[in-house]
Each structure stands twice: as structure tokens, then as C-alpha cells.
Design a protein around this motif. Structure first.
Motif, PDB file in Angstrom:
ATOM      1  N   ARG A  26       1.050  -1.263  -0.043  1.00 33.99           N
ATOM      2  CA  ARG A  26       0.003  -0.049  -0.107  1.00 33.99           C
ATOM      3  C   ARG A  26       0.896   1.294  -0.114  1.00 33.99           C
ATOM      4  O   ARG A  26       0.568   2.255  -0.584  1.00 33.99           O
ATOM      5  CB  ARG A  26      -0.780   0.174   1.134  1.00 33.99           C
ATOM      6  N   ALA A  27       2.007   1.272   0.670  1.00 35.26           N
ATOM      7  CA  ALA A  27       2.716   2.377   0.744  1.00 35.26           C
ATOM      8  C   ALA A  27       4.099   2.556   0.398  1.00 35.26           C
ATOM      9  O   ALA A  27       4.628   3.561   0.327  1.00 35.26           O
ATOM     10  CB  ALA A  27       2.626   2.857   2.426  1.00 35.26           C
ATOM     11  N   TYR A  36       2.693   8.722   0.127  1.00 41.46           N
ATOM     12  CA  TYR A  36       2.163   9.586   1.288  1.00 41.46           C
ATOM     13  C   TYR A  36       0.830   9.374   1.397  1.00 41.46           C
ATOM     14  O   TYR A  36       0.431   9.556   2.609  1.00 41.46           O
ATOM     15  CB  TYR A  36       2.580  10.871   0.712  1.00 41.46           C
ATOM     16  N   PRO A  38      -1.730   6.338   0.714  1.00 41.19           N
ATOM     17  CA  PRO A  38      -1.996   5.084   0.237  1.00 41.19           C
ATOM     18  C   PRO A  38      -3.472   4.678   0.816  1.00 41.19           C
ATOM     19  O   PRO A  38      -4.284   5.369   1.459  1.00 41.19           O
ATOM     20  CB  PRO A  38      -1.178   4.056   1.432  1.00 41.19           C
ATOM     21  N   PRO A  73       7.321   4.282   5.014  1.00 40.33           N
ATOM     22  CA  PRO A  73       6.127   3.454   4.441  1.00 40.33           C
ATOM     23  C   PRO A  73       4.867   3.298   5.773  1.00 40.33           C
ATOM     24  O   PRO A  73       3.903   3.675   5.529  1.00 40.33           O
ATOM     25  CB  PRO A  73       6.648   2.339   3.889  1.00 40.33           C
ATOM     26  N   PHE A  77       1.594   5.047   6.175  1.00 41.21           N
ATOM     27  CA  PHE A  77       0.365   4.144   6.178  1.00 41.21           C
ATOM     28  C   PHE A  77      -0.484   4.551   7.449  1.00 41.21           C
ATOM     29  O   PHE A  77      -1.737   4.746   7.221  1.00 41.21           O
ATOM     30  CB  PHE A  77       0.758   2.559   6.009  1.00 41.21           C
TER      31      PHE A  77
END
Length: 221
Positions: A26-27, A36, A38, A73, A77
Motif C-alpha cells: 500500500r505505501a 504518502y 496510500p 512507509p 500508512f
């Protein structure tokens, strides 16, 4: 760490930071970069655990050990998830933060309608409450209130009043709370003097939340 048992949840959810593949999907991005903003709108439904009172619990997580690598990340998230829950979900969102002021420095609590500070009857705790009030205003948290733990003996209330922090109520020292904690039971199920005080605090809290809601609606007009 014992929030799940306090809510009557026997099997707490895993911290979201444990789902490395999900966060990377996702990130994450190539070359050590990260996304940035997600996708997070499905996370609460998939990874939250519902307690006996219908409260859905999510555990955000943290860094487990030194030298564990870049948390960019994961931070992106979790920040996106908090932003989604607080700004787009219609449910009430309660964030139980670690003691201290780190979340204020990181801006994690930005956008909250009301911050509740747990204050114990001591000078250091009062100094922390004063610091929290200042930092909260700097990140746009307009409303702050306090709950006094282990009783306040009057002087704590007076000092908080001087600081401009309204008190929602006091939780007295109660052996029943210790018993519930040792048995990993929700305090509300154990009963006792403290629980009666907590129920009154909840009623005062709901009145305060309603006042904040009306003020927010008025400011939008």
C-alpha cells in the motif's frame, strides 16, 4: 499494552505494523520511496477486532527494536489511516496514545476534536499536562480536558483550573481496579467505587463532546 483486556477483548488484534507485506503493497515504492497517501479505507473493517460492546479495536504498532530500518512507509500508512478514521468515518474514534508528549511532537493527534489528559496527583504530572496543553494548541487541537487518576485531593483540581484545563472527573484509588487488571477483566465488569466514578466521567464527557460538536458546526457556517 493491556487496553484489549480493559475493553473485554480476549484476543487482541495484531499491530498493523506487523503486516509488512500489506504496508509495502500500500505505501511502499521502488528505490526506498514511499506513497504518502496510500489506500486505507478497508483497513478498519478487515483488521479491527470487535469487543463485547461493539467497539472495534485496532492496534497501530511501533518500532520493535533499534536498527530495524526506515519506518517511512509504515508511518505514512498509519498517518493516512488515522486521517481517514478521524475525518471520513462517521463513527466516534478514540485514540489511546502512549503516556507522554511524543505523539504531539509527531503531529499524530492533529485534527482531534477533544484531547483527554490523565493526570495523577503530583507536580510532574501537572507539569506534563501544562506542556500537553501548549503543544496541543500548536497543532490545532482546540479542546482539552483532564481526568484525575487516584483522586485529586482538591489541589490538583485547583491547579488544572489555573491552567485552563476543565476536569471531567476523578477516579479514586480502588482495589477492584487492580483485581480486574490482574485477572485481565474489563473494569466495568468488576464494579466498585472507581467504576461508578468512570460512569459519571463518561456522562460529563458526552456533554463536552456535544458542546464541541455544536461549536464545530457553528464555525462551519
Amino acid at each position: 499494552m493491556n487496553l484489549a483486556s480493559s475493553l473485554g477483548i480476549e484476543n487482541p488484534p495484531k499491530p498493523l505494523t506487523d503486516f509488512k507485506d500489506l504496508i509495502q503493497e500500500r505505501a511502499g515504492a521502488e528505490g526506498g520511496a514511499f506513497i504518502y497517501n496510500p489506500k486505507v479505507d478497508d483497513i478498519a473493517g478487515k483488521y479491527g477486532v470487535i469487543g463485547p460492546d461493539g467497539v472495534r479495536m485496532l492496534v497501530m504498532g511501533t518500532v520493535d527494536k533499534g536498527g530495524s530500518g526506515c519506518m517511512c512507509p509504515a508511518s505514512a500508512f498509519l498517518r493516512a489511516l488515522l486521517r481517514h478514521l478521524m475525518l471520513k468515518e462517521k463513527s466516534a474514534v478514540i485514540l489511546d496514545m502512549e503516556a507522554g508528549i511524543e505523539h504531539l511532537g509527531r503531529g499524530t493527534t492533529r485534527g482531534m476534536d477533544l484531547m483527554i489528559v490523565v493526570v495523577e496527583p503530583g507536580a510532574r504530572s501537572l507539569e506534563t499536562a501544562e506542556r500537553i496543553k501548549k503543544l496541543s494548541s500548536e497543532i490545532g487541537v482546540k479542546h482539552i480536558a483532564a481526568v484525575i487518576n487516584k483522586g485529586g485531593a482538591g489541589k490538583v483540581n485547583d491547579r488544572l483550573e489555573e491552567l485552563g484545563i476543565p476536569v471531567l472527573g476523578e477516579i479514586p484509588f480502588d482495589q477492584q481496579l487492580m483485581k480486574a487488571d490482574l485477572e485481565k477483566r474489563a473494569p466495568i465488569d468488576e464494579g466498585g467505587e472507581a467504576v461508578n466514578a468512570i460512569i459519571k466521567i463518561k456522562e460529563k464527557l458526552m456533554e463536552t463532546v456535544e458542546e464541541v460538536r455544536k461549536e464545530n458546526e457553528q464555525s462551519k457556517k
